[in-house]
Scaffold this motif. Structure first.
Motif, mmCIF file in Angstrom:
data_model
loop_
_atom_site.group_PDB
_atom_site.id
_atom_site.type_symbol
_atom_site.label_atom_id
_atom_site.label_comp_id
_atom_site.label_asym_id
_atom_site.label_seq_id
_atom_site.Cartn_x
_atom_site.Cartn_y
_atom_site.Cartn_z
ATOM 1 N N MET A 1 -1.940 -5.728 -10.569
ATOM 2 C CA MET A 1 -2.408 -5.255 -9.264
ATOM 3 C C MET A 1 -1.335 -5.511 -8.215
ATOM 4 N N LYS A 2 -1.193 -4.565 -7.292
ATOM 5 C CA LYS A 2 -0.230 -4.696 -6.198
ATOM 6 C C LYS A 2 -0.945 -4.491 -4.862
ATOM 7 N N LEU A 3 -0.522 -5.261 -3.861
ATOM 8 C CA LEU A 3 -1.030 -5.110 -2.493
ATOM 9 C C LEU A 3 0.109 -4.643 -1.607
ATOM 10 N N LEU A 4 -0.120 -3.547 -0.891
ATOM 11 C CA LEU A 4 0.880 -3.017 0.025
ATOM 12 C C LEU A 4 0.285 -2.991 1.427
ATOM 13 N N ALA A 5 1.022 -3.460 2.416
ATOM 14 C CA ALA A 5 0.515 -3.511 3.789
ATOM 15 C C ALA A 5 1.267 -2.542 4.685
ATOM 16 N N GLY A 6 0.500 -1.769 5.469
ATOM 17 C CA GLY A 6 1.103 -0.976 6.532
ATOM 18 C C GLY A 6 1.314 -1.868 7.745
ATOM 19 N N ASN A 7 1.676 -1.272 8.875
ATOM 20 C CA ASN A 7 1.987 -2.056 10.071
ATOM 21 C C ASN A 7 0.800 -2.248 11.013
ATOM 22 N N SER A 8 -0.359 -1.649 10.704
ATOM 23 C CA SER A 8 -1.466 -1.678 11.667
ATOM 24 C C SER A 8 -2.076 -3.061 11.816
ATOM 25 N N ASN A 9 -2.137 -3.834 10.711
ATOM 26 C CA ASN A 9 -2.771 -5.150 10.781
ATOM 27 C C ASN A 9 -2.157 -6.067 9.717
ATOM 28 N N ARG A 10 -0.946 -6.527 9.992
ATOM 29 C CA ARG A 10 -0.234 -7.363 9.034
ATOM 30 C C ARG A 10 -0.919 -8.720 8.845
ATOM 31 N N THR A 11 -1.564 -9.209 9.911
ATOM 32 C CA THR A 11 -2.234 -10.512 9.825
ATOM 33 C C THR A 11 -3.375 -10.465 8.820
ATOM 34 N N LEU A 12 -4.209 -9.424 8.899
ATOM 35 C CA LEU A 12 -5.320 -9.275 7.965
ATOM 36 C C LEU A 12 -4.799 -9.082 6.544
#
Length: 312
Positions: A1-12
């Motif tokens: 499994m991979k998690l990718l984060a956009g820039n809208s809510n990096r903290t969450l």
């Protein structure tokens, strides 16, 4: 499994990664000089189950394009299954035609996410439940009720004094579910909307005399509805009024309006990242993390387990 984060809510995204004990996938989500979005995935995702964490909050169009381009990049990188994790689904309030020659933008956004290549969508507290049907792919709509109910129990020890209040007739089902979970009574605010972001309270349905009232809604944008409803409840004899809201859009002068209102506090989840300065200046807005809820749902989806059992 991979998690990718956009820039809208990096903290969450970071909090969800911590819950799952899984590092965020290395990627670059940046802008060209003319503000075009550019995405590079810096890790191999071939054959992986990938979850993209991206709320489509302000700036909604930029964050939506980031999500779509991330999906496309992962699709072209041969990700096995791509799940768009959208804690706050923007455009959800445009779920039907409200007049002649108006769009159903929620359906358009659902089409865009699907056509971009998402295999699944995970979101939280959609403004209208029927938006799930706008997608032609599996869609899980997480309910924040257990999360917020636990916070209410922790901060309001005598739940027999509580009155859960729906700020409008359309939110009665949502408020009733919370009231049932807390074994509390229910009241309804009858309001009239004279225009976008403008409302006038007409009547309070239910006896709120001497009760500790909690307004419960899915979205607080200008916060005008909540503040007007709180004033009406206090005028009808409520002991005090607080508000619990899933998505704190809080645009424009919302923080200033809340600070000057009769509300004792406004509790929102961190589905939308809030500016630290506004939180400190206002002093009445408190955050509850939805990372454990979303993280557990991601874990269950990855393991092919039931998500609905989270709400039993």
């Amino acid at each position: 499994m991979k998690l990718l984060a956009g820039n809208s809510n990096r903290t969450l995204a970071g909090a969800i990664a911590d819950y799952l004990d899984l590092p965020l996938t290395k990627a670059q989500v940046r802008r060209f000089a003319d503000n075009e979005v550019f995405v590079t995935i810096d890790e191999n995702v071939r054959g992986e189950d990938v979850f993209i964490i991206q709320s489509t909050s302000y700036p909604a169009n930029d964050n939506l394009m980031e999500l779509l381009i991330c999906i496309d990049a992962l699709k072209r990188a041969s990700g096995k299954r791509i799940t768009a994790v959208v804690p706050y689904f923007g455009y959800a309030r445009q779920d039907r035609k409200t007049g002649g020659r108006t769009p159903i933008s929620a359906k358009l956004v659902a089409n865009l996410i699907t056509r971009a290549g998402a295999d699944r969508v995970l979101t939280m507290d959609l403004h209208a439940g029927q938006i799930q049907g706008f997608f032609d792919i599996p869609t899980d709509n997480l309910l924040p009720t257990p999360l917020l109910a636990a916070d209410i129990r922790e901060n309001y020890k005598k739940t027999d004094e509580l009155m859960i209040v729906s700020p409008d007739v359309g939110g009665v089902v949502r408020a009733r579910a919370l009231a049932k979970r807390l074994d509390a009574d229910l009241a309804i605010v009858d309001k009239r909307r004279s225009g976008p972001g403008q409302s006038e309270v007409m009547n309070i349905i239910g006896d709120v005399q001497g009760r500790r009232c909690i307004l419960f809604d899915d979205i607080a944008d200008s916060a005008g509805t909540l503040c007007n409803a709180a004033e009406a409840l206090m005028a009808n004899g409520a002991a005090d009024v607080a508000a619990y809201v899933t998505h704190g859009v809080l645009s424009g002068a919302a923080y200033d309006r809340i600070g000057k209102s009769v509300l004792t506090e406004l509790v929102v989840t961190d589905s939308i990242e809030q500016p630290e300065q506004s939180l400190d200046t206002c002093g009445k807005v408190r955050l509850v993390s939805c990372a454990p809820l979303i993280g557990e749902a991601i874990r269950r989806i990855a393991n092919e387990e039931s998500v609905s059992k989270l709400f039993d």
